[in-house]
Design a protein around this motif. Sequence first.
Motif, PDB file in Angstrom:
ATOM      1  N   LEU A 181     -43.720  24.423   9.078  1.00  0.00           N
ATOM      2  CA  LEU A 181     -42.733  23.072   8.862  1.00  0.00           C
ATOM      3  C   LEU A 181     -42.016  23.134   8.012  1.00  0.00           C
ATOM      4  CD1 LEU A 181     -45.505  20.873  10.730  1.00  0.00           C
ATOM      5  CD2 LEU A 181     -44.029  21.955  11.599  1.00  0.00           C
ATOM      6  N   SER A 182     -41.822  23.033   6.935  1.00  0.00           N
ATOM      7  CA  SER A 182     -41.264  22.526   5.882  1.00  0.00           C
ATOM      8  C   SER A 182     -40.219  22.869   5.483  1.00  0.00           C
ATOM      9  CB  SER A 182     -42.122  21.917   4.429  1.00  0.00           C
ATOM     10  OG  SER A 182     -43.315  21.897   4.578  1.00  0.00           O
ATOM     11  N   VAL A 183     -40.506  24.484   6.038  1.00  0.00           N
ATOM     12  CA  VAL A 183     -39.420  25.211   5.570  1.00  0.00           C
ATOM     13  C   VAL A 183     -38.893  26.480   6.149  1.00  0.00           C
ATOM     14  CG1 VAL A 183     -39.948  25.265   2.990  1.00  0.00           C
ATOM     15  CG2 VAL A 183     -40.098  27.167   4.121  1.00  0.00           C
TER      16      VAL A 183
ATOM     17  N   HIS B 145     -56.687  25.545   3.276  1.00  0.00           N
ATOM     18  CA  HIS B 145     -55.543  26.525   3.124  1.00  0.00           C
ATOM     19  C   HIS B 145     -55.004  26.400   4.337  1.00  0.00           C
ATOM     20  CE1 HIS B 145     -54.614  30.612   1.905  1.00  0.00           C
ATOM     21  NE2 HIS B 145     -54.286  29.774   1.219  1.00  0.00           N
TER      22      HIS B 145
ATOM     23  N   GLN C  25     -46.082  25.384  -3.696  1.00  0.00           N
ATOM     24  CA  GLN C  25     -46.173  26.857  -2.453  1.00  0.00           C
ATOM     25  C   GLN C  25     -44.615  27.344  -3.446  1.00  0.00           C
ATOM     26  OE1 GLN C  25     -48.123  26.744   1.184  1.00  0.00           O
ATOM     27  NE2 GLN C  25     -48.684  28.672   0.054  1.00  0.00           N
TER      28      GLN C  25
ATOM     29  N   GLY D 186     -40.284  17.592   2.774  1.00  0.00           N
ATOM     30  CA  GLY D 186     -39.580  19.242   3.980  1.00  0.00           C
ATOM     31  C   GLY D 186     -37.729  19.072   4.074  1.00  0.00           C
TER      32      GLY D 186
ATOM     33  N   LYS E  27     -36.952  28.101  -2.138  1.00  0.00           N
ATOM     34  CA  LYS E  27     -37.431  26.953  -1.337  1.00  0.00           C
ATOM     35  C   LYS E  27     -38.964  26.280  -1.782  1.00  0.00           C
ATOM     36  CE  LYS E  27     -34.411  26.069   2.116  1.00  0.00           C
ATOM     37  NZ  LYS E  27     -34.606  25.617   3.548  1.00  0.00           N
TER      38      LYS E  27
ATOM     39  N   ARG F 271     -50.236  15.481   7.284  1.00  0.00           N
ATOM     40  CA  ARG F 271     -48.920  15.230   6.778  1.00  0.00           C
ATOM     41  C   ARG F 271     -48.730  16.255   7.995  1.00  0.00           C
ATOM     42  NH1 ARG F 271     -47.526  18.053   1.070  1.00  0.00           N
ATOM     43  NH2 ARG F 271     -45.115  17.847   2.174  1.00  0.00           N
TER      44      ARG F 271
ATOM     45  N   ILE G 222     -48.218  23.053   6.742  1.00  0.00           N
ATOM     46  CA  ILE G 222     -47.018  22.383   6.196  1.00  0.00           C
ATOM     47  C   ILE G 222     -46.053  22.677   5.349  1.00  0.00           C
ATOM     48  CG2 ILE G 222     -47.361  21.204   4.123  1.00  0.00           C
ATOM     49  CD1 ILE G 222     -50.099  20.059   4.963  1.00  0.00           C
TER      50      ILE G 222
ATOM     51  N   LEU H 266     -44.995  15.734   9.527  1.00  0.00           N
ATOM     52  CA  LEU H 266     -43.681  16.939   9.618  1.00  0.00           C
ATOM     53  C   LEU H 266     -43.184  16.654  11.271  1.00  0.00           C
ATOM     54  CD1 LEU H 266     -45.157  19.023   6.707  1.00  0.00           C
ATOM     55  CD2 LEU H 266     -42.606  17.771   7.007  1.00  0.00           C
TER      56      LEU H 266
ATOM     57  N   LEU I  95     -49.554  20.770  -6.593  1.00  0.00           N
ATOM     58  CA  LEU I  95     -49.906  21.833  -6.120  1.00  0.00           C
ATOM     59  C   LEU I  95     -48.183  22.336  -5.106  1.00  0.00           C
ATOM     60  CD1 LEU I  95     -51.972  23.811  -5.574  1.00  0.00           C
ATOM     61  CD2 LEU I  95     -52.312  22.861  -3.593  1.00  0.00           C
TER      62      LEU I  95
ATOM     63  N   ALA J 157     -54.009  16.577   5.548  1.00  0.00           N
ATOM     64  CA  ALA J 157     -53.243  18.030   4.648  1.00  0.00           C
ATOM     65  C   ALA J 157     -53.094  18.003   6.573  1.00  0.00           C
ATOM     66  CB  ALA J 157     -54.005  19.135   4.984  1.00  0.00           C
TER      67      ALA J 157
ATOM     68  N   VAL K 246     -42.375  23.982  -2.080  1.00  0.00           N
ATOM     69  CA  VAL K 246     -43.327  22.787  -0.456  1.00  0.00           C
ATOM     70  C   VAL K 246     -43.902  22.021  -1.826  1.00  0.00           C
ATOM     71  CG1 VAL K 246     -44.362  22.707   1.027  1.00  0.00           C
ATOM     72  CG2 VAL K 246     -42.793  24.490   0.961  1.00  0.00           C
TER      73      VAL K 246
ATOM     74  N   TYR L  99     -36.072  32.679  -1.306  1.00  0.00           N
ATOM     75  CA  TYR L  99     -35.368  32.201  -1.337  1.00  0.00           C
ATOM     76  C   TYR L  99     -35.570  30.937  -2.603  1.00  0.00           C
ATOM     77  CZ  TYR L  99     -33.934  35.347   1.919  1.00  0.00           C
ATOM     78  OH  TYR L  99     -33.746  36.215   2.445  1.00  0.00           O
TER      79      TYR L  99
ATOM     80  N   PRO M 170     -53.412  30.360  -4.126  1.00  0.00           N
ATOM     81  CA  PRO M 170     -52.655  30.752  -2.977  1.00  0.00           C
ATOM     82  C   PRO M 170     -51.087  29.593  -3.591  1.00  0.00           C
ATOM     83  CG  PRO M 170     -54.132  29.426  -2.337  1.00  0.00           C
ATOM     84  CD  PRO M 170     -54.828  29.151  -3.477  1.00  0.00           C
TER      85      PRO M 170
ATOM     86  N   SER N 223     -41.503  29.903  -2.144  1.00  0.00           N
ATOM     87  CA  SER N 223     -41.673  30.769  -0.717  1.00  0.00           C
ATOM     88  C   SER N 223     -39.698  31.158  -0.769  1.00  0.00           C
ATOM     89  CB  SER N 223     -40.819  29.295   0.632  1.00  0.00           C
ATOM     90  OG  SER N 223     -41.563  29.118   0.906  1.00  0.00           O
TER      91      SER N 223
ATOM     92  N   LEU O  44     -47.237  20.727  -1.678  1.00  0.00           N
ATOM     93  CA  LEU O  44     -48.611  20.259  -0.833  1.00  0.00           C
ATOM     94  C   LEU O  44     -49.490  19.303  -0.772  1.00  0.00           C
ATOM     95  CD1 LEU O  44     -49.848  24.049  -0.964  1.00  0.00           C
ATOM     96  CD2 LEU O  44     -48.851  22.827   0.777  1.00  0.00           C
TER      97      LEU O  44
ATOM     98  N   ALA P 207     -53.665  24.838   6.635  1.00  0.00           N
ATOM     99  CA  ALA P 207     -53.576  23.368   6.958  1.00  0.00           C
ATOM    100  C   ALA P 207     -52.576  23.449   6.185  1.00  0.00           C
ATOM    101  CB  ALA P 207     -54.239  22.088   6.835  1.00  0.00           C
TER     102      ALA P 207
END
Lengths: 239, 239
Positions: free
Chosen positions: A150-152, A141, B68, B195, B74, B146, A147, B150, B66, B143, B76, B72, B99, B70, B78, A143
């Motif tokens: 680091l991506s956004v 979780h 996630q 990313g 954005k 990655r 990610i 990144l 999967l 993970a 990601v 605005y 999550p 964010s 996973l 990790a």
Amino acid sequence: MRLNMLTDATRVLLSRINLFEGLPPEALDSLWAGSKVRQINQGGFVFQQGEAAQCVYILLSGRVRLVQHSAYGKDVTLATFVEGDLIGLVAALSEEIYPASAEVLSDSEILITPHELMWALMRQYSELPLRALMIIASRLHEAHERIRELSVERVQQRIARAIVRLAQKTGVKQPDGSLKLDIRLSRQDLAQMTGTTLETVSRTLTAWEKSEMVEAGRESLIILNPHHLMLIAEDLIEP
Amino acid sequence: MRLNMLTDATRVLLSRINLFEGLPPEALDSLWAGSKVRQINQGGFVFQQGEAAQCVYILLSGRVRLVQHSAYGKDVTLATFVEGDLIGLVAALSEEIYPASAEVLSDSEILITPHELMWALMRQYSELPLRALMIIASRLHEAHERIRELSVERVQQRIARAIVRLAQKTGVKQPDGSLKLDIRLSRQDLAQMTGTTLETVSRTLTAWEKSEMVEAGRESLIILNPHHLMLIAEDLIEP
DNA sequence: CGGCACGTTGAAGGGCTTCAAGCTCTGTGG
DNA sequence: CCACAGAGCTTGAAGCCCTTCAACGTGCCG
């Protein structure tokens, strides 16, 4: 009387470790009997990337970080461990070699358990694998969270987050109300945690010092305004 | 005769799933009896970020990712899941809410197992937690990989890696020797995996098409020169 | 006290993002 | 069947965030 007898103090320490909580005393005994304690000083390695994964390590005291080496000396810090944390389990389970190095940040005492003993214990005490699963799940979780960051996220947001995270793990409240990180932390270290360069970290910390949010010394950091730092980490303000 | 009887074909499918390999038939029976199969079409969600984590999901067919969310918009990505993959275990174990969201990329059949049943099975069949541990451990390893990418790699290298990874999971050899990704894959999707932005992905793919390394269509991708792509992923050439 | 690791600061520039405009393909409904 | 809407994609231009390189402080420890 055995040399490495299990003292009451150590027994308490072991039973407080997440993985072994609630385990019967005889389980701790056999764990202790089959393990060794080793002292490793700052700068040393618990294990190195590429070595055969034969043991599982439990950090009894000190600080250790998991570092992955890349080409051209660009290292990445994957995780930071404190007392009670389990190190090397993933490698011992799923890999034959350690995919990263475990570097000692401050003098540490480490319990070294052979991989076979850990497996035997896991088979014998059925709650053990479930506990291990939950520990690794929570690391996964974390990790995933990194990610996403680091991506956004922008660099200064990631630096703020890294500091907040370290504060949660090692923060020590000072008499004057500030929060000191109990860990040696160079600009380079912070850069490796956030995927940036030491110069950018230096510039960022200098700016934060000017606004009296942190106090950045040589390999040390004191947070003067935790609330403000959290706001930056969550991107709720534009300084 | 029960409505959701466990057919031989499904039994084979289940027993082939990593987590259940080598489990006695009665274990599969009780898993099946307490679970439901649901069809979810492209664009739907297995679960959404923020929902209470009450079930564990096994992807019987199709593709799921999967994601996630964010601020605005954005998003990601996973992880991407294929047939046989286990989804939502981490959340069901360590968190109370999911999550991230599990979005269906192509029409899928999903086995839905209540969280309590999975726990019961894990307690009953001691090899199950160990297997789950190894699965999650390998995901943690991915993970970490990655995070490293990144942190230190350039965009085009990360895009190359993402494509190579998808090819390993879903690649289908074409009659002419090329390798087609069996997954709907927009520029936006690739951007969320690496990313970056869809514009950068578009420019990169255009460049690679010109050098006849890939064939990039609308939401589709064919790899013409896998070797060359791997070289870029490993940063061994400068195109 | 001198070496060396850590840290600061400046300047230059590039990789990538952002914004914007227009294109192309696909599916849909009149 | 065709037109049209809209999602996906391309391409250009501007510029910024951050890296990179470089030079110089600074403080710690043998």
